[in-house]
Write a protein that holds these residues in place. Structure first.
Motif, PDB file in Angstrom:
ATOM      1  N   GLU A  64       0.835  -1.205   0.000  1.00 15.75           N
ATOM      2  CA  GLU A  64       0.000   0.000   0.000  1.00 15.75           C
ATOM      3  C   GLU A  64       0.868   1.253   0.000  1.00 15.75           C
ATOM      4  O   GLU A  64       0.561   2.241  -0.678  1.00 15.75           O
ATOM      5  CB  GLU A  64      -0.938   0.001   1.214  1.00 15.75           C
ATOM      6  N   LEU A  65       1.963   1.229   0.748  1.00 16.23           N
ATOM      7  CA  LEU A  65       2.868   2.375   0.754  1.00 16.23           C
ATOM      8  C   LEU A  65       3.477   2.587  -0.633  1.00 16.23           C
ATOM      9  O   LEU A  65       3.566   3.728  -1.111  1.00 16.23           O
ATOM     10  CB  LEU A  65       3.970   2.155   1.796  1.00 16.23           C
ATOM     11  N   LEU A  66       3.882   1.502  -1.268  1.00 19.34           N
ATOM     12  CA  LEU A  66       4.447   1.615  -2.612  1.00 19.34           C
ATOM     13  C   LEU A  66       3.394   2.089  -3.610  1.00 19.34           C
ATOM     14  O   LEU A  66       3.679   2.893  -4.497  1.00 19.34           O
ATOM     15  CB  LEU A  66       5.047   0.279  -3.036  1.00 19.34           C
ATOM     16  N   GLU A  67       2.175   1.603  -3.475  1.00 14.15           N
ATOM     17  CA  GLU A  67       1.076   2.054  -4.340  1.00 14.15           C
ATOM     18  C   GLU A  67       0.844   3.559  -4.179  1.00 14.15           C
ATOM     19  O   GLU A  67       0.478   4.255  -5.131  1.00 14.15           O
ATOM     20  CB  GLU A  67      -0.207   1.288  -3.979  1.00 14.15           C
ATOM     21  N   LYS A  68       1.102   4.042  -2.984  1.00 15.50           N
ATOM     22  CA  LYS A  68       0.936   5.457  -2.657  1.00 15.50           C
ATOM     23  C   LYS A  68       2.101   6.305  -3.165  1.00 15.50           C
ATOM     24  O   LYS A  68       2.071   7.531  -3.103  1.00 15.50           O
ATOM     25  CB  LYS A  68       0.802   5.583  -1.138  1.00 15.50           C
ATOM     26  N   GLY A  69       3.174   5.633  -3.650  1.00 13.63           N
ATOM     27  CA  GLY A  69       4.330   6.350  -4.169  1.00 13.63           C
ATOM     28  C   GLY A  69       5.435   6.593  -3.175  1.00 13.63           C
ATOM     29  O   GLY A  69       6.311   7.431  -3.405  1.00 13.63           O
ATOM     30  N   VAL A  70       5.429   5.856  -2.059  1.00 15.02           N
ATOM     31  CA  VAL A  70       6.448   6.024  -1.028  1.00 15.02           C
ATOM     32  C   VAL A  70       7.645   5.153  -1.402  1.00 15.02           C
ATOM     33  O   VAL A  70       7.687   3.949  -1.114  1.00 15.02           O
ATOM     34  CB  VAL A  70       5.902   5.622   0.364  1.00 15.02           C
ATOM     35  N   ALA A  71       8.639   5.756  -2.034  1.00 13.74           N
ATOM     36  CA  ALA A  71       9.784   4.990  -2.533  1.00 13.74           C
ATOM     37  C   ALA A  71      10.573   4.341  -1.412  1.00 13.74           C
ATOM     38  O   ALA A  71      11.154   3.259  -1.575  1.00 13.74           O
ATOM     39  CB  ALA A  71      10.700   5.901  -3.353  1.00 13.74           C
ATOM     40  N   GLY A  72      10.615   4.974  -0.252  1.00 14.32           N
ATOM     41  CA  GLY A  72      11.363   4.426   0.873  1.00 14.32           C
ATOM     42  C   GLY A  72      10.801   3.140   1.434  1.00 14.32           C
ATOM     43  O   GLY A  72      11.430   2.499   2.289  1.00 14.32           O
ATOM     44  N   ALA A  73       9.626   2.741   0.966  1.00 14.70           N
ATOM     45  CA  ALA A  73       9.005   1.513   1.456  1.00 14.70           C
ATOM     46  C   ALA A  73       9.396   0.282   0.650  1.00 14.70           C
ATOM     47  O   ALA A  73       8.895  -0.819   0.910  1.00 14.70           O
ATOM     48  CB  ALA A  73       7.486   1.657   1.452  1.00 14.70           C
ATOM     49  N   GLU A  74      10.300   0.433  -0.335  1.00 16.23           N
ATOM     50  CA  GLU A  74      10.767  -0.746  -1.066  1.00 16.23           C
ATOM     51  C   GLU A  74      11.382  -1.748  -0.091  1.00 16.23           C
ATOM     52  O   GLU A  74      12.063  -1.362   0.865  1.00 16.23           O
ATOM     53  CB  GLU A  74      11.785  -0.349  -2.130  1.00 16.23           C
ATOM     54  N   TYR A  75      11.157  -3.005  -0.351  1.00 17.56           N
ATOM     55  CA  TYR A  75      11.550  -4.005   0.642  1.00 17.56           C
ATOM     56  C   TYR A  75      11.934  -5.319  -0.018  1.00 17.56           C
ATOM     57  O   TYR A  75      11.557  -5.614  -1.154  1.00 17.56           O
ATOM     58  CB  TYR A  75      10.415  -4.246   1.632  1.00 17.56           C
TER      59      TYR A  75
END
Length: 290
Positions: A64-75
């Motif tokens: 959901e964070l990545l869908e929101k565009g939060v690049a720092g949430a890559e994992y």
């Protein structure tokens, strides 16, 4: 009541192998059973998990964070096979001394920060990225109340109802009746609340939904324990409405695939290191040697 009444001894003694489906991994002591370091991938966030309801909470949050565009949430998500005892490795115990999935290491901090317990991970990520947690104090409190409701209620569903209904080596009416009554009460709590709210904290989708949906949404859609008919899940219409709306979210669909080792091969992504893995590395796409 059964004539086979159990009288507890003065001092309990552990009998290895006693306990049903998961007896081989249950024991009355903590700590590692073997030395093995955990792998570390290329992203700051390293997840060690399995696609049980507790594991799905966190992979959904990250997607959901990545869908929101939060690049720092890559994992990177590494598979922990709890049936084989991976959670008792020395490396895993260093991240979670309780030896339960999911466990997260955040290497963007110095020193790296460990986070264990699924609710704590959701809250940590929500605060770190300022997402899926209301800023309004009243709405934030409502969200956290439901988050902790799930943490307190799910053991009655999983370790209680799920164990005695689906996994125990023998079926006994008393524990099944006891936990069925409680699970139906919980479903009624949710159904009454969702009759007046689109999501758990009102009109905003939050970490409370991410925590509750993998357990209770899966239950009413017959994805866990095969108990939907037994529980008359169709009668909880508001829970079903909420479940079906969340099921349609692309991030939820991806999150349910990560670290999944059951179901259709195209639904299984044993490890996740890049967004392209959902297209290229599901089990139906892999061949021997890849």
């Amino acid at each position: 009541m059964s004539d086979n009444t159990y009288t507890p001894p003065r001092v309990w003694k552990w009998e290895p192998g006693n306990g049903g489906k998961f007896a081989n991994i249950n024991r009355p002591i903590a700590g590692p059973t073997h030395d093995k370091a955990l792998p570390v991938g290329k992203h700051p966030l390293q997840l060690y998990s399995l696609a049980t309801p507790n594991g799905v909470k966190v992979t959904v949050m990250l997607e959901e964070l990545l869908e929101k565009g939060v690049a720092g949430a890559e994992y990177d998500a590494y598979l922990i096979q709890i049936g084989e005892g991976d959670q008792f490795s020395s490396g895993f115990v260093e991240v979670n001394p309780n030896s339960k999935i999911p466990a997260l290491m955040d290497h963007s901090t110095n020193p790296p920060q460990r986070v264990f317990e699924s609710g704590a991970i959701l809250l940590y990520l929500a605060e770190k990225f300022d997402a899926f947690l209301p800023s309004d104090p009243a709405k934030r409190t409502e969200c956290l109340s439901w988050l902790f409701w799930q943490m307190g209620s799910a053991p009655m569903l999983g370790g209680g109802f799920g164990h005695f209904y689906a996994y125990a080596p023998e079926k006994y009416q008393y524990p099944i009746d006891r936990y069925t009554m409680e699970v139906k009460r919980q479903l009624d709590v949710l159904d009454r609340h969702l009759a007046e709210n689109r999501f758990m904290a009102g009109h905003e989708y939050t970490i409370a939904d991410m925590a509750i949906h993998p357990w209770y949404g899966a239950l009413v859609k017959n994805r866990v324990y095969e108990a939907a008919e037994f529980l008359e899940a169709h009668t909880y219409k508001n829970v079903l409405r909420w479940t079906e709306e969340i099921d349609e979210r692309p991030a939820v669909q991806r999150g349910r695939m990560v670290n999944r080792t059951f179901g259709e091969p195209h639904e299984q992504l044993h490890e996740r290191h890049d967004a392209s893995d959902f297209e290229l590395k599901t089990q139906d796409k892999l061949t021997d040697g890849d």
